[in-house]
Design a protein around this motif. Structure first.
Motif, PDB file in Angstrom:
ATOM      1  N   GLN A  84      -3.661  10.710   5.124  1.00  0.00           N
ATOM      2  CA  GLN A  84      -4.614  10.211   4.130  1.00  0.00           C
ATOM      3  C   GLN A  84      -4.892   8.716   4.341  1.00  0.00           C
ATOM      4  OE1 GLN A  84      -6.006  12.400   1.871  1.00  0.00           O
ATOM      5  NE2 GLN A  84      -4.833  13.936   3.019  1.00  0.00           N
ATOM      6  N   SER A  85      -5.764   8.216   3.501  1.00  0.00           N
ATOM      7  CA  SER A  85      -6.104   6.797   3.583  1.00  0.00           C
ATOM      8  C   SER A  85      -5.056   5.956   2.857  1.00  0.00           C
ATOM      9  CB  SER A  85      -7.485   6.566   2.973  1.00  0.00           C
ATOM     10  OG  SER A  85      -7.907   5.241   3.189  1.00  0.00           O
ATOM     11  N   LEU A  86      -5.260   4.660   2.887  1.00  0.00           N
ATOM     12  CA  LEU A  86      -4.335   3.739   2.242  1.00  0.00           C
ATOM     13  C   LEU A  86      -4.821   3.435   0.825  1.00  0.00           C
ATOM     14  CD1 LEU A  86      -4.175   3.134   5.432  1.00  0.00           C
ATOM     15  CD2 LEU A  86      -3.107   1.000   4.713  1.00  0.00           C
ATOM     16  N   TYR A 109       0.835  -1.191   0.000  1.00  0.00           N
ATOM     17  CA  TYR A 109       0.000   0.000   0.000  1.00  0.00           C
ATOM     18  C   TYR A 109       0.875   1.248   0.000  1.00  0.00           C
ATOM     19  CZ  TYR A 109      -4.074  -2.790   1.572  1.00  0.00           C
ATOM     20  OH  TYR A 109      -5.111  -3.686   1.678  1.00  0.00           O
ATOM     21  N   GLN A 115       0.520   5.332   1.407  1.00  0.00           N
ATOM     22  CA  GLN A 115      -0.290   6.216   2.244  1.00  0.00           C
ATOM     23  C   GLN A 115       0.390   7.564   2.367  1.00  0.00           C
ATOM     24  OE1 GLN A 115      -0.719   5.140   6.445  1.00  0.00           O
ATOM     25  NE2 GLN A 115      -2.757   6.053   6.517  1.00  0.00           N
TER      26      GLN A 115
END
Lengths: 114, 112
Positions: free
Chosen positions: A41-43, A35, A37
């Motif tokens: 913030q989101s992944l 991932y 990020q």
């Protein structure tokens, strides 16, 4: 749950170079994921690392930019190639024992490209 | 298409309060509904998860409420503590898709 170790924990790199991030799990797992990020913030899923086959990339991510290796059931690497400042982010490794089991995460690699 | 809508974006409560974080989803194939907790500089860690065969699950001070017909699930933190200050993500998964679908996250601050 299993423990994931990521190396390096952080790095500052020159643009145009490449960095390889290592992910080691302390037990055998079927699924491994990478991932990205941004801070706060989101992944965003980059790809799923499959043992014995090519990684499966999400839309917007390509193998030439983010080559992934998965040589066995406990280890994977993600390379960020030909880096630019836009690649500055936190990169996270995740793993799950099976398709229907808990996913757990490493502590992340904070990459800064200058 | 935003498959998962998490709210609120941020939340400030006093110690002892009960913050509630909501997650609405569109994909009816989801069959696993986890909440992850992330502290600064750390990776997300599974906090609690629920399957759709129950409407509520409680683990310590953390409770998930699940409403299948409304396609929503929420996280309740009882007797919140300053140590609960973190970012919380819902990340449902299911069907043929084994990948987690992360919400945008909720930054929780619990003031002493």
């Amino acid at each position: 749950s299993a423990v994931i170790s990521q190396k390096p924990s952080r790095d500052i790199c020159q643009r145009g170079t490449s960095l390889t991030i290592q992910c080691q799990v302390d037990s055998q797992v079927t699924m491994m994921f990478w991932y990205r990020q941004q801070p706060g913030q989101s992944l965003t899923l980059i790809a799923t690392a499959n043992q014995g086959s090519e990684a499966t990339y999400e839309s917007g991510f390509v193998i030439d930019k983010f080559p992934i290796s998965r040589p066995n059931l406990t280890f994977s690497t993600l390379t960020v190639s030909n880096m630019s400042p836009e690649d500055s982010s936190i990169y996270l490794c995740s793993a799950a024992e099976g398709m229907n089991t808990e996913a757990f995460f490493g502590q992340g690699t904070r990459l800064t490209v200058v | 298409q935003q498959q998962v809508k998490q709210s609120p974006q941020s939340l400030i409560v006093q110690k002892g309060g009960i913050p509630i974080i909501n997650c609405a989803y569109e994909n009816t194939a989801f069959d696993y509904f986890p909440w992850y907790q992330q502290f600064p500089g750390k990776g997300p860690a599974l906090l609690i998860a629920i399957r759709p065969d129950v409407s509520e699950k409680k683990e310590g001070r953390f409770t998930i409420s699940f409403n299948k017909s409304a396609k929503q699930f929420s996280l309740h933190i009882m007797d919140s503590q300053p140590g609960d200050s973190a970012t919380y993500f819902c990340a449902p998964r299911g069907g043929s898709n084994y990948k987690l679908t992360f919400g945008k996250g909720t930054l929780l601050t619990v003031n002493p």
